[in-house]
Write an enzyme that holds these catalytic residues in place. Structure first.
Site, PDB file in Angstrom:
ATOM      1  N   ARG A  70      17.636  48.364  79.790  1.00 35.35           N
ATOM      2  CA  ARG A  70      17.419  47.445  80.912  1.00 35.35           C
ATOM      3  C   ARG A  70      16.665  48.173  82.017  1.00 35.35           C
ATOM      4  O   ARG A  70      15.794  47.630  82.672  1.00 35.35           O
ATOM      5  CB  ARG A  70      18.738  46.869  81.456  1.00 35.35           C
ATOM      6  CG  ARG A  70      18.506  46.028  82.699  1.00 35.35           C
ATOM      7  CD  ARG A  70      19.669  45.144  83.182  1.00 35.35           C
ATOM      8  NE  ARG A  70      20.984  45.561  82.803  1.00 35.35           N
ATOM      9  CZ  ARG A  70      21.635  46.604  83.325  1.00 35.35           C
ATOM     10  NH1 ARG A  70      21.090  47.329  84.280  1.00 35.35           N
ATOM     11  NH2 ARG A  70      22.838  46.913  82.883  1.00 35.35           N
ATOM     12  N   TYR A  79       2.341  25.790  91.760  1.00 40.80           N
ATOM     13  CA  TYR A  79       2.937  25.608  90.445  1.00 40.80           C
ATOM     14  C   TYR A  79       4.294  24.915  90.597  1.00 40.80           C
ATOM     15  O   TYR A  79       5.116  25.327  91.419  1.00 40.80           O
ATOM     16  CB  TYR A  79       3.083  26.973  89.770  1.00 40.80           C
ATOM     17  CG  TYR A  79       3.702  26.900  88.404  1.00 40.80           C
ATOM     18  CD1 TYR A  79       2.979  26.384  87.334  1.00 40.80           C
ATOM     19  CD2 TYR A  79       4.995  27.328  88.177  1.00 40.80           C
ATOM     20  CE1 TYR A  79       3.546  26.295  86.074  1.00 40.80           C
ATOM     21  CE2 TYR A  79       5.569  27.247  86.916  1.00 40.80           C
ATOM     22  CZ  TYR A  79       4.838  26.738  85.876  1.00 40.80           C
ATOM     23  OH  TYR A  79       5.391  26.644  84.628  1.00 40.80           O
TER      24      TYR A  79
HETATM   25  C1  LIG Z   1       3.036  29.349  84.461  1.00 42.55           C
HETATM   26  C2  LIG Z   1       2.930  29.690  85.882  1.00 42.55           C
HETATM   27  C3  LIG Z   1       4.016  30.236  86.594  1.00 42.55           C
HETATM   28  C4  LIG Z   1       5.370  30.453  85.960  1.00 42.55           C
HETATM   29  O1  LIG Z   1       5.321  31.385  84.935  1.00 42.55           O
HETATM   30  P1  LIG Z   1       6.268  31.336  83.622  1.00 42.55           P
HETATM   31  O2  LIG Z   1       5.787  32.488  82.843  1.00 42.55           O
HETATM   32  O3  LIG Z   1       6.057  30.014  82.971  1.00 42.55           O
HETATM   33  O4  LIG Z   1       7.666  31.476  84.119  1.00 42.55           O
HETATM   34  C5  LIG Z   1       3.816  30.568  87.921  1.00 42.55           C
HETATM   35  N1  LIG Z   1       2.624  30.359  88.533  1.00 42.55           N
HETATM   36  C6  LIG Z   1       1.574  29.830  87.894  1.00 42.55           C
HETATM   37  C7  LIG Z   1       0.304  29.626  88.622  1.00 42.55           C
HETATM   38  C8  LIG Z   1       1.689  29.475  86.551  1.00 42.55           C
HETATM   39  O5  LIG Z   1       0.641  28.925  85.933  1.00 42.55           O
END
Ligand SMILES: *Cc1c(COP(=O)(O)O)cnc(C)c1O
Length: 384
Positions: free
Chosen positions: A50, A102
């Site tokens: 970890r 997002y």
């Molecule tokens: C996909 C995405 C996230 C989140 O990432 P995950 O790997 O799905 O947890 C955050 N910001 C942006 C701009 C993304 O496209």
């Protein structure tokens, strides 16, 4: 390795050393949970997986090099990386965030961290000076996405960094859409760069991962303590996949940019298409800033339909053949999505409309196929 390498050389080599025990040129997948110690407290820098894993270390070093930072940290997902940044804060602290962001980021802010007494203000950040009037003595973090998802808005990283510095506020940039190939926020004054490595860094739609890069030792120590204490680490196999993905990041991004521009131009001239959102288009409201802080404009394009009809948009999604209907982005294959019902369904309709995310908005993650085929696919899907 020489200090001043260009991007493609860094993508292939930086941060990665042949395996010291065998000379293996590819970083092995160290599938182990613990490491044998020679004596009590006598170890080789690895105690428990970890806390440290050699496959992870090499990936973290590679990412740090690509973003011109000093420390990289990877996590079980992009959201786990965002979670780690937010855990730098305390109850009562305030965050100013872009309002076009997002969906999952909006969700973790408003449903998880708001509960622990952190206050979020969502504003447009195209006008950097507007940020200042929202800063209070409790403001501890500015959160920016640029270009944004899905409206492809662009904010001036350098100008926001100046404001953050003046008020001694942390400034984090979600650099997922641009990737370090196109944009390096740390060079422009940001304190933290965040990536969903699930997207372009991995690049092959085969893993979920998050990353942070910083260039401040104290901040790196705090984030490492959170990574180790909260435990949202990623396994070595996924680290291997993203290390492999990064080696072709520059090659893939070149093609994503060529195809993204070709698709944006094609759509602009299509009679059924309303607005095309792509920072490389000269009529993009922040094109001048995009040109300044990005090396090219990437593979993400969104557009609405002239009649703004939900059913018409859904028909396009049903008719495409090369584009796959799916969430996510940044893989070699072209994807198509409908933000209002897919990625951004967790944002209330009123909030969506405020930022122009209409019901007919379609988001494309333009892949690295031949652009003629990609455009022909859109042509048939948009035809009556
Ligand atoms: C996909 C995405 C996230 C989140 O990432 P995950 O790997 O799905 O947890 C955050 N910001 C942006 C701009 C993304 O496209």
């Amino acid at each position: 390795m020489p200090e001043k390498m260009k991007f493609g050389t860094k993508a292939v080599h930086a941060g990665v050393e042949p395996d010291p025990s065998t000379g293996a040129i590819m970083t092995p997948i160290y599938q182990t949970s613990t490491y044998v110690q020679e004596g009590v407290g006598k170890h080789k820098g690895y105690e428990y997986a970890r806390s440290q894993n050699p496959t992870r270390t090499q990936l973290q070093n590679s990412l740090a090099a690509l973003e011109n930072g000093t420390h990289g940290l990877v996590f079980g997902s992009g959201l786990a990386a965002i979670d780690a940044v937010l855990k730098l804060l305390e109850m009562g602290d305030e965050v100013i965030s872009t309002n076009d962001l997002y969906g999952g980021t909006y969700r973790i802010f408003t449903t998880i961290f708001a509960k622990f007494g952190i206050k979020f203000t969502f504003i447009g950040m195209e006008d950097a000076t507007a940020i200042e009037q929202h800063i209070t003595p409790k403001t501890k973090l500015i959160w920016l996405e640029t270009p944004t998802n899905p409206m492809m808005r662009v904010a001036d990283i350098k100008a926001i960094a100046k404001i953050a510095k003046k008020h001694q506020v942390l400034f984090a940039v979600d650099n997922t859409f641009a990737t370090p190939y196109l944009q390096n926020p740390l060079d422009l004054g940001a304190s933290i760069v965040m990536h969903s490595a699930t997207k372009y860094l991995g690049g092959h739609s085969d893993t979920v991962m998050g990353a942070l890069v910083v260039k401040d030792d104290e901040l790196a120590k705090k984030l490492y303590a959170i990574q180790n204490s909260s435990g949202a680490i990623i396994g070595p196999f996924d680290c291997f996949l993203v290390l492999r993905g990064i080696k072709t990041l520059h090659l893939r991004m070149k093609q994503h940019c060529i195809n993204g521009m070709a698709v944006a131009k094609y759509l602009t001239n299509h009679p059924k298409v309303g607005k095309v959102h792509y920072p490389g288009l000269e009529d993009h409201p922040m094109h001048h800033i995009a040109k300044e802080q990005m090396r090219d404009f990437g593979g993400m394009v969104s557009f609405s339909l002239k009649n703004d009809d939900l059913q018409a948009a859904l028909d396009v999604l049903a008719k495409v053949k090369i584009f796959a209907l799916a969430e996510s982005l940044g893989g070699v294959e072209s994807l198509i999505g409908h933000p209002a019902t897919m990625t951004h369904a967790s944002i209330p309709k009123e909030e969506r409309e405020k930022i122009g995310l209409s019901d007919s908005l379609i988001r494309l993650s333009v892949g690295v196929e031949d652009s003629e085929d990609i455009i022909r696919d859109l042509e048939q899907a948009l035809a009556d």
